[in-house]
Write an enzyme that holds these catalytic residues in place. Structure first.
Site, short mmCIF file in Angstrom:
data_model
loop_
_atom_site.label_atom_id
_atom_site.label_comp_id
_atom_site.label_asym_id
_atom_site.label_seq_id
_atom_site.Cartn_x
_atom_site.Cartn_y
_atom_site.Cartn_z
N THR A 142 8.12 -4.20 10.84
CA THR A 142 8.62 -5.47 10.31
C THR A 142 7.79 -6.04 9.17
O THR A 142 8.21 -6.99 8.51
CB THR A 142 8.68 -6.52 11.44
N CYS A 179 0.82 -1.21 0.00
CA CYS A 179 0.00 0.00 0.00
C CYS A 179 0.86 1.27 0.00
O CYS A 179 0.40 2.33 -0.39
CB CYS A 179 -0.96 0.00 1.19
N ASN A 180 2.10 1.14 0.43
CA ASN A 180 2.96 2.33 0.53
C ASN A 180 4.08 2.38 -0.50
O ASN A 180 4.82 3.37 -0.54
CB ASN A 180 3.58 2.42 1.93
N ARG A 181 4.27 1.33 -1.29
CA ARG A 181 5.35 1.36 -2.27
C ARG A 181 5.07 0.43 -3.44
O ARG A 181 4.37 -0.59 -3.29
CB ARG A 181 6.69 1.03 -1.64
N ALA A 217 -15.36 0.10 20.47
CA ALA A 217 -15.08 -1.03 19.58
C ALA A 217 -14.75 -0.56 18.17
O ALA A 217 -14.99 -1.26 17.19
CB ALA A 217 -16.27 -2.00 19.55
N SER A 257 10.25 2.88 5.79
CA SER A 257 8.81 2.73 6.00
C SER A 257 8.20 3.97 6.64
O SER A 257 8.92 4.82 7.18
CB SER A 257 8.53 1.52 6.91
N HIS A 291 19.39 0.51 -1.21
CA HIS A 291 17.95 0.81 -1.07
C HIS A 291 17.19 -0.44 -0.63
O HIS A 291 16.37 -0.38 0.31
CB HIS A 291 17.39 1.32 -2.39
#
Length: 459
Positions: free
Chosen positions: A115, A50-52, A190, A109, A99
């Site tokens: 992790t 989702c981030n890279r 909740a 991150s 990298h």
């Protein structure tokens, strides 16, 4: 032969672009295979989270590898290059290796030291192996990267300190109680924060949790997921009487636990009451902490824990960066000992020299050819050379990693009659004072060497 990374992440591309150019789970195998069979590319791994989104490739030439990697992205996602090239980062050779190592250690991150990315890179590599898009270089590089990622977390405290509010609440609870076993944890709310808090408490040994929520069905859903007991908010008084630790995270507009409510509960209890309020606006009246045997912590107290822990992670990150530099050097040394790079360079130079001689011959015999016709012939003859070299180059890489590497590479050089080209290459090699890198890995090699006019790959 070069290592190349073409990609973007949460720091260089907005989510609107990342979601348009994310490889789906169903199409990933097809994509990595197609990338591997793209012109100039010899090995491939795709990391898509989702981030890279990152393409890792081994290519025979950097500029063509980069060009065709971008073209692959444009064609695969049907997104014009003009819409994404400005968000891309391009990493080459040593920088690409560094990298990858930085990514698997969690230093690139959104939450430093996390992790999850290590598992995601490992899964991408294993799937690429299944699709046969990796070879000697990536099999070694990614195994080394995954081992480094594990070592970074095992040998430092990079991931040991909480950096989310929900996990910080659990960390705070661990300071109040040596163990959660036998204790009652009351979770009020909740929503997503409540669920994350329940998950962290469960993972840390809490064996009795009560979930209270204004919506009964929601409380029951979350409680069922974590083996907890669901109760309606109307049973708050009874639940406060039983709880050892209370974590509240509702979206209520005002306090739902008042000073008067706690005062009524305290005579019915025999142990201190620990309250953690991570809601904004706050769920618990602040002056509750003035009561005897009541300890209240709010979100600002936890934010201080998170900030302090982020600082600790940054300190640990410096240790990891030193480990990364050592690993980059180790990988570079490994590549150099392969001795295959000068061999491949010699093979390619010889093939291109033949192609160039052929072009000159064509021009002599067909002097009426136009410039356009010559360009077409040159392009297609080069294409023939590249296609013919692809398999021998792959075989040479495999031979270099085999147990009889020296003899195999000597035989390879003999079969393609590369001795003279290798001698010429070594004679023209500039004397370099600086340390070698993957860019010029062919230059400083001790291999091949020449003895009695014979090429040898032994030290």
């Amino acid at each position: 032969m070069h290592i190349l990374v073409v990609g973007f992440n949460h720091k260089t591309a907005p989510v609107s672009l990342r979601e348009r150019m994310a490889f789906s789970e169903d199409e990933w195998g097809k994509a990595v295979t197609r990338l591997r069979h793209t012109k100039s590319i010899l090995e491939s791994v795709i990391v898509s989270t989702c981030n890279r989104m990152e393409l890792y490739v081994i290519c025979d030439q950097l500029h063509t590898g980069e060009y065709y990697a971008k073209t692959f992205l444009e064609e695969w996602f049907s997104v014009p290059k003009s819409e994404f090239v400005d968000h891309l980062y391009i990493k080459q050779n040593d920088e690409a290796v560094r990298h990858l190592f930085t990514v698997v250690c969690g230093l690139d991150s959104m939450v430093i030291g996390e992790t999850q990315i290590l598992g995601q890179v490992r899964d991408a590599f294993l799937k690429a192996q299944e699709h046969q898009t990796t070879g000697t270089m990536f099999n070694t590089l990614f195994r080394q990267a995954i081992t480094l990622g594990k070592r970074a977390h095992a040998e430092t405290e990079l991931g040991q300190n909480a950096v989310s509010v929900s996990y910080a609440a659990v960390e705070l609870g661990k300071k109040l109680f040596p163990a959660f076993s036998g204790k009652t944890v009351l979770l009020i709310g909740a929503g997503e924060t409540g669920k994350l808090t329940a998950k962290h408490f469960q993972a840390n040994g809490a064996d009795r949790m009560i979930v209270l929520n204004r919506t009964w069905e929601k409380a029951r859903e979350v409680a069922a997921h974590f083996g907890a007991e669901a109760r309606p908010l109307t049973q708050l008084h009874q639940s406060l009487r039983e709880a050892d630790i209370v974590v509240s995270s509702t979206g209520a507009p005002g306090a739902i636990i008042t000073r008067e409510m706690i005062k009524r509960v305290l005579p019915e209890r025999s142990s201190p009451l620990f309250l953690i309020d991570i809601a904004v606006p706050r769920d618990i009246e602040p002056d509750v902490h003035e009561l005897d045997n009541v300890y209240l912590y709010d979100i600002d107290d936890l934010q201080e824990i998170v900030a302090a822990n982020l600082q600790l992670r940054e300190q640990e990150a410096e240790k990891v960066r030193r480990m990364i530099e050592e690993e980059v050097r180790d990988f570079r040394d490994w590549v150099q000992t392969l001795g295959v790079v000068p061999l491949i360079t010699a093979l390619r130079e010889k093939a291109l020299a033949i192609q160039e001689e052929t072009m000159k011959s064509i021009e002599r015999k067909l002097p009426d050819l136009t410039e356009r016709e010559l360009r077409v012939i040159r392009k297609h003859t080069k294409s023939i050379v590249n296609q013919l070299l692809r398999d021998p180059i792959m075989r040479a890489k495999e031979l270099a990693a085999g147990p009889d590497r020296d003899e195999a590479l000597e035989m390879f050089a003999h079969i393609f009659a590369l001795e003279e080209t290798l001698k010429k290459q070594q004679a023209e090699k500039p004397k370099q004072a600086h340390a070698p890198s993957l860019e010029n890995v062919a230059a400083p090699l001790r291999h091949p060497v020449f003895a009695g006019g014979k090429v040898t790959f032994r030290s």
